[in-house]
Enzyme design. Sequence first.
Site, PDB file in Angstrom:
ATOM      1  N   TYR A  88      33.135  30.384  28.959  1.00 33.44           N
ATOM      2  CA  TYR A  88      33.713  30.042  30.262  1.00 33.44           C
ATOM      3  C   TYR A  88      33.047  28.785  30.826  1.00 33.44           C
ATOM      4  O   TYR A  88      31.823  28.675  30.855  1.00 33.44           O
ATOM      5  CB  TYR A  88      33.570  31.199  31.258  1.00 33.44           C
TER       6      TYR A  88
HETATM    7  N1  LIG Z   1      38.912  38.978  27.460  1.00 29.40           N
HETATM    8  C1  LIG Z   1      39.716  37.974  27.637  1.00 29.40           C
HETATM    9  O1  LIG Z   1      40.208  37.351  26.682  1.00 29.40           O
HETATM   10  C2  LIG Z   1      40.075  37.598  29.039  1.00 29.40           C
HETATM   11  C3  LIG Z   1      41.210  36.808  29.297  1.00 29.40           C
HETATM   12  C4  LIG Z   1      41.511  36.499  30.620  1.00 29.40           C
HETATM   13  C5  LIG Z   1      40.702  36.978  31.641  1.00 29.40           C
HETATM   14  N2  LIG Z   1      39.602  37.720  31.365  1.00 29.40           N
HETATM   15  C6  LIG Z   1      38.719  38.226  32.444  1.00 29.40           C
HETATM   16  O2  LIG Z   1      39.510  38.854  33.433  1.00 29.40           O
HETATM   17  C7  LIG Z   1      39.270  38.247  34.704  1.00 29.40           C
HETATM   18  C8  LIG Z   1      40.522  38.313  35.564  1.00 29.40           C
HETATM   19  O3  LIG Z   1      41.627  37.749  34.930  1.00 29.40           O
HETATM   20  P1  LIG Z   1      42.230  36.345  35.359  1.00 29.40           P
HETATM   21  O4  LIG Z   1      41.240  35.604  36.167  1.00 29.40           O
HETATM   22  O5  LIG Z   1      42.760  35.761  34.112  1.00 29.40           O
HETATM   23  O6  LIG Z   1      43.521  36.688  36.198  1.00 29.40           O
HETATM   24  P2  LIG Z   1      43.885  37.613  37.435  1.00 29.40           P
HETATM   25  O7  LIG Z   1      42.738  38.434  37.826  1.00 29.40           O
HETATM   26  O8  LIG Z   1      45.145  38.276  37.071  1.00 29.40           O
HETATM   27  O9  LIG Z   1      44.210  36.520  38.541  1.00 29.40           O
HETATM   28  C9  LIG Z   1      43.169  35.852  39.183  1.00 29.40           C
HETATM   29  C10 LIG Z   1      43.691  34.734  40.071  1.00 29.40           C
HETATM   30  O10 LIG Z   1      44.647  35.210  40.998  1.00 29.40           O
HETATM   31  C11 LIG Z   1      44.444  34.570  42.259  1.00 29.40           C
HETATM   32  N3  LIG Z   1      44.033  35.640  43.198  1.00 29.40           N
HETATM   33  C12 LIG Z   1      43.056  36.567  43.050  1.00 29.40           C
HETATM   34  N4  LIG Z   1      43.025  37.414  44.101  1.00 29.40           N
HETATM   35  C13 LIG Z   1      44.004  37.022  44.924  1.00 29.40           C
HETATM   36  C14 LIG Z   1      44.473  37.501  46.168  1.00 29.40           C
HETATM   37  N5  LIG Z   1      43.938  38.561  46.751  1.00 29.40           N
HETATM   38  N6  LIG Z   1      45.513  36.843  46.752  1.00 29.40           N
HETATM   39  C15 LIG Z   1      46.078  35.772  46.168  1.00 29.40           C
HETATM   40  N7  LIG Z   1      45.671  35.274  44.992  1.00 29.40           N
HETATM   41  C16 LIG Z   1      44.650  35.887  44.372  1.00 29.40           C
HETATM   42  C17 LIG Z   1      43.343  33.532  42.050  1.00 29.40           C
HETATM   43  O11 LIG Z   1      43.914  32.304  41.592  1.00 29.40           O
HETATM   44  P3  LIG Z   1      44.609  31.222  42.548  1.00 29.40           P
HETATM   45  O12 LIG Z   1      43.976  31.315  43.888  1.00 29.40           O
HETATM   46  O13 LIG Z   1      44.390  29.930  41.861  1.00 29.40           O
HETATM   47  O14 LIG Z   1      46.071  31.595  42.542  1.00 29.40           O
HETATM   48  C18 LIG Z   1      42.584  34.146  40.912  1.00 29.40           C
HETATM   49  O15 LIG Z   1      41.801  33.237  40.192  1.00 29.40           O
HETATM   50  C19 LIG Z   1      38.817  36.829  34.344  1.00 29.40           C
HETATM   51  O16 LIG Z   1      38.147  36.201  35.409  1.00 29.40           O
HETATM   52  C20 LIG Z   1      37.939  37.121  33.148  1.00 29.40           C
HETATM   53  O17 LIG Z   1      36.682  37.590  33.565  1.00 29.40           O
HETATM   54  C21 LIG Z   1      39.299  38.060  30.081  1.00 29.40           C
END
Ligand SMILES: NC(=O)c1ccc[n+]([C@@H]2O[C@H](COP(=O)([O-])OP(=O)(O)OC[C@H]3O[C@@H](n4cnc5c(N)ncnc54)[C@H](OP(=O)(O)O)[C@@H]3O)[C@@H](O)[C@H]2O)c1
Length: 361
Positions: free
Chosen positions: A90
Amino acid sequence: MVISSCSLGPSNLYPLPSSSMFKPLKFPPFWPRQKVKMGPLSVSPMGFGTWAWGNQFLWGYQESMDNELQQIFNLAVENGVNLFDTADSYGTGRLNGQSEKLLGKFIREFQEQKGGQGELVIATKFAAYPWRLTPGQFVDACRASLDRMQLEQIGIGQLHWSTANYAPLQERALWDGLVAMYEKGLVRVVGVSNYGPKQLLKIHDYLKARGVPLCSAQVQFSLLSMGRDQLEIKNICDSLGIRLIAYSPLGLGMLTGKYSPSKFPTGPRGLLFRQILPGLEPLLSSLSEIANKRRKSMAQVAINWCVCKGTIPIPGVKSIKQAQENLGALGWRLSSDELLQLDFAAQESPSKMIQNIFQTK
Ligand SMILES: NC(=O)c1ccc[n+]([C@@H]2O[C@H](COP(=O)([O-])OP(=O)(O)OC[C@H]3O[C@@H](n4cnc5c(N)ncnc54)[C@H](OP(=O)(O)O)[C@@H]3O)[C@@H](O)[C@H]2O)c1
């Protein structure tokens, strides 16, 4: 705060605070201290994901955000969130490793300033880069993560992805690397990520034969990603005592309601959203309807759905406002009728999330 005074064991388990500059949010009595077991660890029913912390390319990270990210960390910990997910990959470009570095800094400063009691579980992931070909190279990767975070032990050491799809011979090095990290005490427990049902069973049996319990499996799991594989993985996890960690529980932000076919995020996410969002009408209206009735936000409903499905969601957070909102996803539960309505709406929606290219069978 002195780490060694913590009776909870290795030094990745940090005392939590008793006071802070943030007023803890009010929760029902079973929250914020409610925890779920993950092997020998006790973790909050929701963790926070930190992919965006250091990622300029996809998430528009700027170093000027660090102060707010630190406030997010503090707020989360003070409200009982003790699970943070990161990865050694990351951070983009010169910021590679930034997410781990920031987490390490936030932990240290939190300890110095606030003290407290409890345990903190840092889950990191080791990338299966093509140049990591031996178990020793994975152990080195683990030591590099520990250096970046300045920790002595990682809570959950996870394989970021399996190489079974494209380099099956490398897979054994990954598995033996995980065993070696565990045996050396560099990680408290081990987990995997992006392993499908077949590979999950294989690695579980392999680790078991080596005396290493597999404690977690991280997979894309949300109202946009609940296909047959996810359900099969969940069943396997339940039968083997593995915790399913749900990543991207908000569909990268699509399930929050703030984006629409007339409002896409900038950058590469916009390209993905253009393909998927127009087909999400039934799901987004159900989410919005339930959110309105419940006086919750759509993000809170989407995260709560993951909790009700027996997973530990790790939503990504970039602002204090999002962190506060997402904390409100806990302390209540959707009813079985609401869950059915959401499941049905998700099935009826023509679009689904694109699966991670590294996800195996
Ligand atoms: N193992 C893997 O391969 C893998 C892959 C992906 C993710 N992950 C892990 O999973 C975590 C979460 O997944 P993700 O970050 O991909 O996506 P997510 O949790 O589905 O979406 C996160 C994004 O949504 C927006 N957000 C979050 N809370 C919000 C709210 N209350 N209201 C409005 N917008 C909001 C923010 O972006 P904006 O403000 O820019 O819209 C935020 O960065 C990652 O941080 C990582 O640690 C792991």
